[in-house]
Design an enzyme around this catalytic site. Structure first.
Site, PDB file in Angstrom:
ATOM      1  N   SER A 278     -37.301 -23.018 -34.450  1.00 42.13           N
ATOM      2  CA  SER A 278     -37.007 -21.821 -33.835  1.00 42.13           C
ATOM      3  C   SER A 278     -36.177 -20.231 -34.129  1.00 42.13           C
ATOM      4  O   SER A 278     -36.124 -19.627 -35.290  1.00 42.13           O
ATOM      5  CB  SER A 278     -35.169 -22.520 -33.298  1.00 42.13           C
ATOM      6  OG  SER A 278     -34.817 -21.174 -32.266  1.00 42.13           O
TER       7      SER A 278
ATOM      8  N   ASP B 171     -35.532 -19.990 -28.058  1.00 45.77           N
ATOM      9  CA  ASP B 171     -34.178 -19.745 -27.475  1.00 45.77           C
ATOM     10  C   ASP B 171     -33.542 -18.688 -26.694  1.00 45.77           C
ATOM     11  O   ASP B 171     -33.637 -17.492 -27.057  1.00 45.77           O
ATOM     12  CB  ASP B 171     -32.935 -20.073 -28.803  1.00 45.77           C
ATOM     13  CG  ASP B 171     -33.146 -21.754 -29.493  1.00 45.77           C
ATOM     14  OD1 ASP B 171     -33.083 -22.332 -28.728  1.00 45.77           O
ATOM     15  OD2 ASP B 171     -33.209 -22.055 -30.627  1.00 45.77           O
TER      16      ASP B 171
ATOM     17  N   MET C 269     -30.647 -17.511 -24.444  1.00 51.57           N
ATOM     18  CA  MET C 269     -29.738 -17.463 -23.998  1.00 51.57           C
ATOM     19  C   MET C 269     -29.493 -16.395 -23.218  1.00 51.57           C
ATOM     20  O   MET C 269     -29.312 -15.015 -23.656  1.00 51.57           O
ATOM     21  CB  MET C 269     -28.829 -17.556 -25.050  1.00 51.57           C
ATOM     22  CG  MET C 269     -29.148 -18.619 -26.466  1.00 51.57           C
ATOM     23  SD  MET C 269     -27.828 -18.694 -27.725  1.00 51.57           S
ATOM     24  CE  MET C 269     -28.659 -19.716 -28.837  1.00 51.57           C
TER      25      MET C 269
ATOM     26  N   HIS D 260     -36.385 -23.554 -24.819  1.00 46.48           N
ATOM     27  CA  HIS D 260     -35.461 -23.604 -24.108  1.00 46.48           C
ATOM     28  C   HIS D 260     -34.160 -22.883 -23.393  1.00 46.48           C
ATOM     29  O   HIS D 260     -33.583 -21.919 -23.929  1.00 46.48           O
ATOM     30  CB  HIS D 260     -34.604 -24.486 -25.927  1.00 46.48           C
ATOM     31  CG  HIS D 260     -33.243 -25.333 -25.468  1.00 46.48           C
ATOM     32  ND1 HIS D 260     -32.718 -24.502 -27.118  1.00 46.48           N
ATOM     33  CD2 HIS D 260     -32.864 -24.741 -24.913  1.00 46.48           C
ATOM     34  CE1 HIS D 260     -31.403 -25.397 -26.765  1.00 46.48           C
ATOM     35  NE2 HIS D 260     -31.348 -25.799 -25.353  1.00 46.48           N
TER      36      HIS D 260
ATOM     37  N   MET E 152     -31.730 -21.720 -22.086  1.00 45.64           N
ATOM     38  CA  MET E 152     -29.866 -21.658 -22.048  1.00 45.64           C
ATOM     39  C   MET E 152     -29.030 -20.859 -21.438  1.00 45.64           C
ATOM     40  O   MET E 152     -28.405 -20.000 -21.376  1.00 45.64           O
ATOM     41  CB  MET E 152     -29.257 -21.565 -23.156  1.00 45.64           C
ATOM     42  CG  MET E 152     -29.444 -23.252 -24.271  1.00 45.64           C
ATOM     43  SD  MET E 152     -28.925 -22.297 -26.033  1.00 45.64           S
ATOM     44  CE  MET E 152     -30.800 -22.248 -26.246  1.00 45.64           C
TER      45      MET E 152
ATOM     46  N   MET F  73     -29.429 -32.222 -27.906  1.00 50.74           N
ATOM     47  CA  MET F  73     -28.383 -31.129 -28.736  1.00 50.74           C
ATOM     48  C   MET F  73     -27.708 -31.513 -29.758  1.00 50.74           C
ATOM     49  O   MET F  73     -26.906 -32.575 -29.256  1.00 50.74           O
ATOM     50  CB  MET F  73     -27.623 -29.934 -28.340  1.00 50.74           C
ATOM     51  CG  MET F  73     -27.767 -29.127 -26.538  1.00 50.74           C
ATOM     52  SD  MET F  73     -29.856 -27.925 -28.327  1.00 50.74           S
ATOM     53  CE  MET F  73     -28.675 -27.079 -28.718  1.00 50.74           C
TER      54      MET F  73
ATOM     55  N   GLY G 125     -26.176 -22.147 -28.858  1.00 46.79           N
ATOM     56  CA  GLY G 125     -24.972 -21.314 -28.717  1.00 46.79           C
ATOM     57  C   GLY G 125     -25.485 -19.974 -30.200  1.00 46.79           C
ATOM     58  O   GLY G 125     -26.199 -18.797 -29.538  1.00 46.79           O
ATOM     59  N   PHE G 126     -25.818 -20.636 -30.900  1.00 45.96           N
ATOM     60  CA  PHE G 126     -25.915 -19.890 -32.314  1.00 45.96           C
ATOM     61  C   PHE G 126     -26.212 -21.067 -33.248  1.00 45.96           C
ATOM     62  O   PHE G 126     -26.332 -22.513 -32.878  1.00 45.96           O
ATOM     63  CB  PHE G 126     -24.373 -19.487 -32.415  1.00 45.96           C
ATOM     64  CG  PHE G 126     -23.484 -19.210 -31.978  1.00 45.96           C
ATOM     65  CD1 PHE G 126     -24.333 -17.345 -32.370  1.00 45.96           C
ATOM     66  CD2 PHE G 126     -22.294 -18.680 -31.133  1.00 45.96           C
ATOM     67  CE1 PHE G 126     -23.299 -16.367 -31.299  1.00 45.96           C
ATOM     68  CE2 PHE G 126     -21.974 -18.066 -30.422  1.00 45.96           C
ATOM     69  CZ  PHE G 126     -21.982 -17.084 -30.161  1.00 45.96           C
ATOM     70  N   GLY G 127     -27.587 -20.080 -34.404  1.00 47.29           N
ATOM     71  CA  GLY G 127     -28.497 -20.872 -35.130  1.00 47.29           C
ATOM     72  C   GLY G 127     -26.809 -21.127 -36.271  1.00 47.29           C
ATOM     73  O   GLY G 127     -25.714 -20.897 -36.107  1.00 47.29           O
ATOM     74  N   GLY G 128     -27.291 -22.371 -36.951  1.00 51.02           N
ATOM     75  CA  GLY G 128     -27.332 -22.225 -38.514  1.00 51.02           C
ATOM     76  C   GLY G 128     -25.622 -22.967 -38.129  1.00 51.02           C
ATOM     77  O   GLY G 128     -24.252 -22.610 -39.182  1.00 51.02           O
TER      78      GLY G 128
ATOM     79  N   ASP H   5     -32.136 -30.613 -31.410  1.00 51.09           N
ATOM     80  CA  ASP H   5     -32.043 -29.727 -32.059  1.00 51.09           C
ATOM     81  C   ASP H   5     -30.439 -29.326 -32.522  1.00 51.09           C
ATOM     82  O   ASP H   5     -29.608 -29.126 -31.525  1.00 51.09           O
ATOM     83  CB  ASP H   5     -32.546 -29.012 -30.722  1.00 51.09           C
ATOM     84  CG  ASP H   5     -32.309 -27.580 -30.607  1.00 51.09           C
ATOM     85  OD1 ASP H   5     -32.575 -26.260 -31.195  1.00 51.09           O
ATOM     86  OD2 ASP H   5     -32.442 -26.506 -29.499  1.00 51.09           O
ATOM     87  N   GLY H   6     -30.631 -28.328 -33.698  1.00 47.11           N
ATOM     88  CA  GLY H   6     -29.334 -28.159 -33.926  1.00 47.11           C
ATOM     89  C   GLY H   6     -28.822 -28.513 -35.666  1.00 47.11           C
ATOM     90  O   GLY H   6     -28.637 -29.626 -35.523  1.00 47.11           O
ATOM     91  N   GLY H   7     -28.896 -27.252 -36.537  1.00 50.59           N
ATOM     92  CA  GLY H   7     -28.417 -28.178 -38.098  1.00 50.59           C
ATOM     93  C   GLY H   7     -29.397 -29.049 -38.574  1.00 50.59           C
ATOM     94  O   GLY H   7     -29.130 -29.805 -39.728  1.00 50.59           O
TER      95      GLY H   7
ATOM     96  N   GLY I 295     -34.293 -24.157 -37.280  1.00 51.72           N
ATOM     97  CA  GLY I 295     -33.909 -22.963 -37.050  1.00 51.72           C
ATOM     98  C   GLY I 295     -33.636 -22.628 -38.838  1.00 51.72           C
ATOM     99  O   GLY I 295     -34.589 -22.359 -39.495  1.00 51.72           O
TER     100      GLY I 295
END
Ligand code: DX5
Ligand code: ZN
Length: 221
Positions: A10, A37, A39, A68, A70, A139, A144-147, A177-179, A199
């Site tokens: 990402s 991403d 948003m 993606h 959003m 998800m 909304g946010f990476g990390g 997707d995510g973490g 990401g």
């Protein structure tokens, strides 16, 4: 069924002042897809990338752009992202818009379509669309946010989509997707994931680790 696991870095975690170069770098390091991403500051509390940026990035890689969305409403933006160079366009199930219409519009524009489901949304909500989509994106964080931290409980949902695909003969790929970090890969592939987005973990890695990430992803599950 043998599955060839793919990686979709990402660019949300990339250096936005150097995006073209960043896309070239992840392409050279073995990315299968470039995950973008989008948003809107409305469906999610963050604003990122529009079709103009996607268009500017298109000449920097021949890899498929996995966009993606959003955003809500989504309909007014689908053709703009398709024209900008998206190959796969995914829309969320949660907002109240005409999902069937949006998905068929994506396909009519010659693009692959995906449906995205948040961690706390029931899998049944996307069942009516499983026959029409090329991708089901689960998800593993709130969008909304990476990390953020990976939510392992989502893998139960992945298992449900994997089982349904086998049982009913759908063609969709399953993406998380995510973490995601390299440590999650074996668990994800066991549950049925075909494509994983990364990401923060990807961008934190040096070039050698990125290659290892890509090779790991290239293994057959
Ligand atoms: C979150 C985005 C993800 C995210 C992935 O809303 O959809 O693509 O950027 O980044 P990490 O791997 O940092 O969670
Ligand atoms: Zn994403």
């Amino acid at each position: 069924m043998d599955r060839n696991v793919k990686i979709a870095p990402s660019i949300l975690s990339a250096d936005f002042a150097e995006l073209g170069k960043e896309v070239q770098n992840i392409d050279a390091a073995g990315a299968d897809y470039i995950h973008i991403d989008v948003m809107d500051g409305h469906f999610v509390p963050n604003i990122t990338i529009g079709p103009g940026v996607v268009k500017a990035l298109r000449p920097h890689s021949n890899k498929p752009f996995d966009v993606h969305l959003m955003v809500a409403p989504v309909d007014p933006y689908i053709s703009a992202f398709a024209e900008a160079g998206a190959d796969l366009i995914s829309i969320h199930i949660e907002p109240d818009y005409d999902h069937a219409k949006a998905l068929s519009r994506i396909r009519a524009l010659g693009k692959r379509s995906g449906i995205v489901i948040n961690p706390d949304t029931r899998p049944e909500k996307v069942f009516p669309y499983l026959d029409e989509v090329d991708l089901v994106l689960c998800m593993t964080v709130q969008p909304g946010f990476g990390g953020q931290a990976f939510m392992p409980e989502v893998l139960d949902k992945v298992g449900i989509f994997h089982e349904l695909r086998e049982k009913e003969g759908h063609r969709y790929l399953i993406e998380v997707d995510g973490g995601v970090t390299p440590e999650h890969l074996p668990l994800c592939t066991k549950a049925g994931v075909d494509v994983f987005v990364a990401g923060t973990a990807y961008y934190r890695a040096d070039t050698a680790t990125r290659k290892a990430f890509a090779e790991l992803a290239g293994e057959t599950a």
